[in-house]
Write an enzyme that holds these catalytic residues in place. Structure first.
Site, PDB file in Angstrom:
ATOM      1  N   HIS A 167      18.050 -58.412  45.016  1.00 12.66           N
ATOM      2  CA  HIS A 167      18.014 -59.721  44.642  1.00 12.66           C
ATOM      3  C   HIS A 167      19.403 -59.948  43.786  1.00 12.66           C
ATOM      4  CE1 HIS A 167      16.878 -63.932  43.789  1.00 12.66           C
ATOM      5  NE2 HIS A 167      16.311 -63.937  45.035  1.00 12.66           N
ATOM      6  N   HIS A 320      10.864 -70.535  39.686  1.00  6.45           N
ATOM      7  CA  HIS A 320      11.669 -69.839  38.744  1.00  6.45           C
ATOM      8  C   HIS A 320      11.728 -70.360  37.516  1.00  6.45           C
ATOM      9  CE1 HIS A 320      13.283 -66.791  41.888  1.00  6.45           C
ATOM     10  NE2 HIS A 320      13.133 -67.599  42.656  1.00  6.45           N
ATOM     11  N   PHE A 337      18.749 -65.674  38.670  1.00  7.49           N
ATOM     12  CA  PHE A 337      18.631 -65.013  40.104  1.00  7.49           C
ATOM     13  C   PHE A 337      18.809 -63.257  39.982  1.00  7.49           C
ATOM     14  CE2 PHE A 337      19.505 -68.772  42.749  1.00  7.49           C
ATOM     15  CZ  PHE A 337      18.103 -69.071  42.921  1.00  7.49           C
TER      16      PHE A 337
HETATM   17 CU1  C2O Z   1      16.701 -65.696  45.943  1.00 10.15          CU
HETATM   18 CU2  C2O Z   1      13.519 -67.561  44.602  1.00 10.15          CU
HETATM   19  O1  C2O Z   1      15.531 -66.696  45.034  1.00 10.15           O
END
Ligand code: C2O
Length: 553
Positions: A167, A320, A337
């Protein structure tokens, strides 16, 4: 709020219902056999007509505001190809306190990438279940698989560390685009790569976990936050002795605190409510018709001047910001992120995002893009056998070919369409408070409410016209991408803006950013909202202008 005033600038707004995409959308027909029986009467009417004839026009130009520098995808007319020889350090810049890391996969340059091969039909279908329903053997297997993943040496591409790094690499500019040696970089947020990239990511993650426990039926659970029973951090993630536990989460958002899908981090803790959450999901999934409203825009448009995420990505963003630890300067782990892949909850969150994509297609007649630049875009992942695999977007569009599906659970938001709280007369009486003169743009969004008027391209259209062309409200905003900024959009709202929530019809939608790169006010974002149904429901389709359009931060 100081951090907000420096983080958001309003550039322009417009509504439109015409553009040149008409023939492209019209020529496509849905091939798969689905019932598309969801939603309300109006949705059914539209799906019988041409649901894909939703037209996009860009906003009315930037005028005086065309002075920012973000332009990563300008003139890009080819599919995005991730090149194994072009991975470098992530761009963490001066993110406060972020430890420098290299998140490229190990042995990348020396490993030969192979093209993806679909699993064979004798492979069992993996059935992904809501995490709050996971018990007994299923739960034990999941915990064991994550435990084994955590035990792998950090340079094993299947390890917990390397899975988290994926990620970081794709979301913080590690890969330079298409094998070139200079920017632009591959980005998988704020554009149409969001959905396919994350589908592939959890596909390999799930298979690695399954292979570690030697169970080909292993399925990644989903955080079913669109159901009242799933609207808190699933309890299986909060047991401190479990491999699913992660320390870096918001201490005030532990169960039984309800997840707030309309959360604004800048305002501190507010409690979520079931009805507001269901309406928010309805507005973001059931009510959305066009692929680019749903998935975000492509690089060509999204990158020329703007980055543009879709309602699917926008809906997921509070997952998030709400979960990450607010005592960490970057909201680690979920709230940034580069770090969010370090929380096992992340993959469960994305499993639900992926599930909503399947529901949008199967139940609400949503359609994938047919553009080759979408279909041929490609990513690199290590699989469960440590092979480096090149996958394309078109290969992931049918989950049954990837041998997984989601457990069929109730969809309580299917009909959760909000109702107007005012009468038509009340709404129209309010039309005298226009505070913002569009000629004064750009305008900092430095107070908690801005209201203004937007001219419409046409009014009083017939049902048929509306089924063919959607009216879209387009906002253009510049923001500091390192800040978790959010604003809501209210239309014809005459009451105290603080009272507006997703359960009222005047609430048109929201924009949320998740912190994702060094501080700089250089991300120009386009945010679009489909409003034909909304204007009908408010009985204001005969108005020349959208009045009392509010941006509420
Ligand atoms: Cu790449 Cu929830 O994000």
């Amino acid at each position: 709020m100081a951090s907000i005033s420096s983080a958001l600038t309003f550039l322009s707004s417009s509504t439109t219902n015409s553009s040149s995409f008409e023939s492209k959308y019209r020529s496509r027909r849905r091939m798969s056999k689905v019932s598309c029986n969801g939603g309300d009467e109006q949705n059914k009417m539209i799906s019988k007509g041409n649901r894909r004839d939703v037209l996009i026009g860009l906003g009315g130009g930037l005028g005086a505001a065309a002075s920012f520098t973000y332009n990563p995808f300008a003139a890009l007319a080819n599919p995005v190809v991730t090149d194994k020889n072009s991975c470098g350090l992530p761009n963490l810049g001066d993110m406060p306190g972020a430890k420098p890391i290299d998140c490229c996969p190990p042995n990348l340059e020396t490993t030969k990438a192979i093209d993806f091969v679909f699993p064979t039909e004798d492979e069992p279908i993996r059935v992904r279940k809501p995490a709050h329903l996971l018990t007994g053997e299923d739960l034990e297997k999941y915990k064991e698989a994550i435990r084994l993943m955590r035990e792998l040496p950090p340079d094993d591409p299947r390890s917990f560390t390397q899975q988290a790094n994926i990620h970081c690499a794709y979301c913080h500019d590690s890969y330079v685009l298409n094998g070139s040696t200079a920017p632009p970089q591959v980005k998988v947020h704020f554009n149409w790569l969001f959905a396919p990239f994350h589908r592939w990511y959890i596909y390999f993650y799930e298979r690695i976990l399954g292979s570690l426990i030697k169970d080909p039926t292993f399925a990644l659970p989903c955080w079913n936050w669109d159901h009242p029973d799933g609207m808190e951090i699933p309890a299986i993630f909060t047991d401190r002795r479990s491999s699913l536990y992660n320390r870096k989460r918001n201490a005030n958002h532990q169960p039984p605190v309800l997840f707030d899908l309309n959360w604004n981090k800048a305002f501190g803790d507010t409690s979520g409510d079931v009805d507001g959450n269901l309406s928010k999901v309805y507005l973001s999934i059931a009510a959305v018709k066009a692929p680019d409203t749903f998935f975000g825009k492509n690089f060509k448009e999204g990158g020329g001047k703007f980055a543009a995420s879709g309602t699917l990505e926008q809906l997921h963003n509070p997952g998030h910001t709400w979960t990450g630890d607010p005592t960490d300067p970057n909201g680690e782990d979920m709230g940034s992120f580069y770090s969010s892949g370090r929380d096992p909850l992340f993959y469960c969150h994305h499993s639900n995002v992926d599930r909503l994509w399947t529901i949008w297609k199967d139940k609400f007649c949503g359609e994938d893009f047919s553009d080759d630049d979408y279909n041929k875009s490609s990513f690199l992942f290590y699989d469960e056998n440590k092979n480096l695999v090149r996958v394309t977007t078109e290969q992931c569009l049918d989950p049954s070919k990837l041998r997984y599906e989601y457990m069929d659970v109730p969809i309580p938001w299917e009909f959760a369409k909000p109702k107007p709280t005012t009468t038509k007369d009340q709404r129209l009486l309010a039309l005298c408070r226009t505070e913002m003169n569009p000629s004064k743009l750009p305008l900092p969004l430095n107070s908690d409410n801005k209201s203004f008027t937007v001219k419409r391209p046409s009014k009083s259209r017939s049902k048929e016209e509306k089924a063919k062309k959607e009216e879209i409200l387009v906002f253009e905003v510049a923001l500091d991408k390192s800040k978790d900024v959010k604003f809501d959009v209210l239309l014809f709202w005459k009451d105290d803006h603080k009272k507006a929530s997703p359960i009222i019809r005047e609430f048109a939608g929201s924009f949320v950013n998740v912190s994702h790169a060094p501080s700089s006010k250089d991300l120009a974002v386009q945010h679009q909202i489909e409003i034909s149904d909304l204007l009908d429901d408010l009985e204001v389709d005969d108005e020349d202008n959208i009045q009392e359009a509010h941006l509420r931060i």
